[in-house]
Design an enzyme around this catalytic site. Structure first.
Site, mmCIF file in Angstrom:
data_model
loop_
_atom_site.group_PDB
_atom_site.id
_atom_site.type_symbol
_atom_site.label_atom_id
_atom_site.label_comp_id
_atom_site.label_asym_id
_atom_site.label_seq_id
_atom_site.Cartn_x
_atom_site.Cartn_y
_atom_site.Cartn_z
ATOM 1 C CG ASP A 137 -1.821 1.220 1.273
ATOM 2 O OD1 ASP A 137 -2.778 1.282 0.484
ATOM 3 O OD2 ASP A 137 -1.549 2.120 2.093
ATOM 4 C CD GLU B 286 -3.783 0.460 -3.208
ATOM 5 O OE1 GLU B 286 -4.939 0.603 -2.777
ATOM 6 O OE2 GLU B 286 -2.834 1.205 -2.894
ATOM 7 C CG ASP C 35 -1.360 4.010 5.402
ATOM 8 O OD1 ASP C 35 -2.360 4.294 4.715
ATOM 9 O OD2 ASP C 35 -0.534 4.863 5.789
#
Length: 475
Positions: free
Chosen positions: A217, A313, A396
């Site tokens: 992340d 991502e 996070d």
């Protein structure tokens, strides 16, 4: 596999003039090709206004590389723009510009016909001298790394000293595990570089933990939060190279502003003091860029060499940069560069499986414990509190755990996870899975520009000319 080896150069004054001459020749050839092809477009546009029938209009000039080379070789002897100096440079310099023009026209035609992905491309334009990047590519001639490891030899340029030893490439060439295909010289960040494109025989390296998946992340306050399938969470601090150098940049910009700089409106030339101050300011920018590049390479290399599966991502970095409050920090972090480096390092060096989470997968809003999804989670809320299972965890860390869990749900062969068909069924309140329109309405063609007519089928008059499967609208 094909790999690039890049080295910094230390040319002397004569060699630097020759390098700039070759790069300028490539730019001149590119501009000549753009003007030569588009001249027929403008001519046809003018003839249409005269009422000339379609079959009598000026023929379209092809833009394939063989066609451009043939036309340029015929024109360079008589064209006053090249007749007196074209022999001073290698033929590869002109071939570089012509190849760039051919690729630009191909990309433009494919973009207009809908065969090229990405944003719509405009017609190729001339490259101005003050903004064009200095680059030249060599594909034939003497291209080698010298045995002493401190010099490289290029066509018409001779032996140039390198700033750093070429041990890695020289050892592979001598062992027969690498073959140099081409060399590209480029001026970047205040100095010259040479990149050798080599065909390398490389064995796949085994990762340290092949059975472990990690979810990454990315963020601004913390550059990366990595959570693996075993439950271990590690954080990588954001170096913030640009923020650290803002004080130096402020002082350097103040000095530059107090010097007599260039003015294009009046033709004023910059003073020597302005050029020195501007060089000092650029030196600070170059140092920040080098530090950022070094940190990102170290991070991505370590991750690619440790885990067997990496989940990242699909961030809309372009859209994120529109946030004026976070644009500077997002650009300094280099989200897109991290994704790019992980993609090729996992594929070429370790054959690690990389999984790309769907852009609309709510990794931050989903509870890593029970799978419940929140409807809203503002950016200023840094702690995730689940209303269903009362889990309290860092925002996070929660997102990284959810990304790591997607490794098992990824579709084999596609590398995409988090879709509605592959993700586990969880509760999604109103608005949690809503998607926005991703396509933009196409702009209408502007009137009054050359090339407004439709391109006919281009005839293959020379070898390797590209065929036109259907008519293309240039503007």
């Amino acid at each position: 596999m094909v790999q690039a080896y890049r080295f910094a150069l230390d040319p002397n004054a004569v060699q630097e003039r020759a390098l700039r001459s070759h790069c300028g020749a490539a730019r001149a050839a590119y501009n000549w090709a753009v003007g030569w092809v588009t001249a027929s477009w403008w001519q046809r546009k003018a003839e249409e206004t005269y009422g000339i029938p379609e079959e009598s209009l000026t023929e379209w000039r092809p833009w394939s590389l063989p066609s451009l080379r043939k036309a340029f070789n015929a024109a360079k002897h008589t064209d006053p723009r090249f007749a007196h100096w074209w022999e001073d440079n290698s033929k590869e310099a002109y071939s570089t510009g012509l190849a760039g023009a051919s690729a630009a026209f191909d990309n433009y035609a494919r973009s207009r016909s809908g065969k090229r992905k990405g944003a719509r491309m405009g017609a190729p334009r001339f490259k101005p001298k003050r903004k064009a990047r200095l680059a030249c590519r060599f594909t034939t001639g003497v291209i080698r790394v010298e045995a002493d490891g401190r010099h490289v030899t290029l066509p018409r340029l001779g032996a140039i000293r390198v700033h750093e030893p070429t041990v890695k490439l020289r050892a592979r060439v001598q062992a027969g595990t690498a073959r140099i295909l081409s060399a590209t010289v480029r001026h970047e960040r205040g100095r010259w570089f040479v990149s050798f494109q080599a065909e390398v025989k490389r064995d796949i390296e085994r990762v340290k933990r092949p059975d472990t998946a990690v979810g990454i992340d990315l963020g601004v306050k913390t550059l990366a939060v990595m959570a693996d399938s075993t439950g271990e969470i590690r954080t990588v601090a954001n170096p913030g190279h640009y923020d650290r150098a803002r004080g130096q940049l402020r002082r350097a910009c103040r000095v530059v502003s107090r010097r007599r700089g260039p003015d294009r409106r009046t033709g004023q030339k910059p003073s020597k003091r302005w050029e020195k101050a501007n060089a000092q300011r650029n030196k600070v920018h170059h140092r920040v860029a080098n530090l950022r590049e070094d940190a990102l390479h170290k991070l991505t290399t370590a991750v690619a060499a440790e885990y067997g599966t990496i989940v990242v991502e699909d961030l809309n970095v372009t859209g994120m940069l529109r946030n004026r409050r976070l644009a500077r920090r997002i650009a300094d972090a280099g989200f897109g560069e991290i994704r790019r480096q992980l993609d090729y390092k996992t594929r070429q060096r370790h054959t690690t499986r990389i999984v790309v989470a769907d852009r609309w997968y709510p990794s931050s809003k989903t509870c890593s414990g029970c799978g419940a999804v929140k409807t809203k989670l503002p950016l200023h809320v840094r702690t995730y509190e689940c209303d269903a299972c009362n889990l309290v965890i860092d925002r996070d860390d929660n997102a990284a755990l959810n990304l790591a869990a997607l490794a098992a749900a990824a579709v084999t062969g596609t590398g995409v996870a988090g879709d509605q068909d592959t993700a586990p069924a969880v509760s999604k309140p109103r608005g949690a899975d809503q998607k926005t329109r991703t396509t933009r309405p196409r702009r209408k063609a502007e009137a009054g520009r050359a090339g407004g007519a439709t391109l006919p089928h281009q005839r293959q008059t020379e070898t390797r000319d590209r065929t036109q499967a259907e008519a293309l609208t240039l503007w």
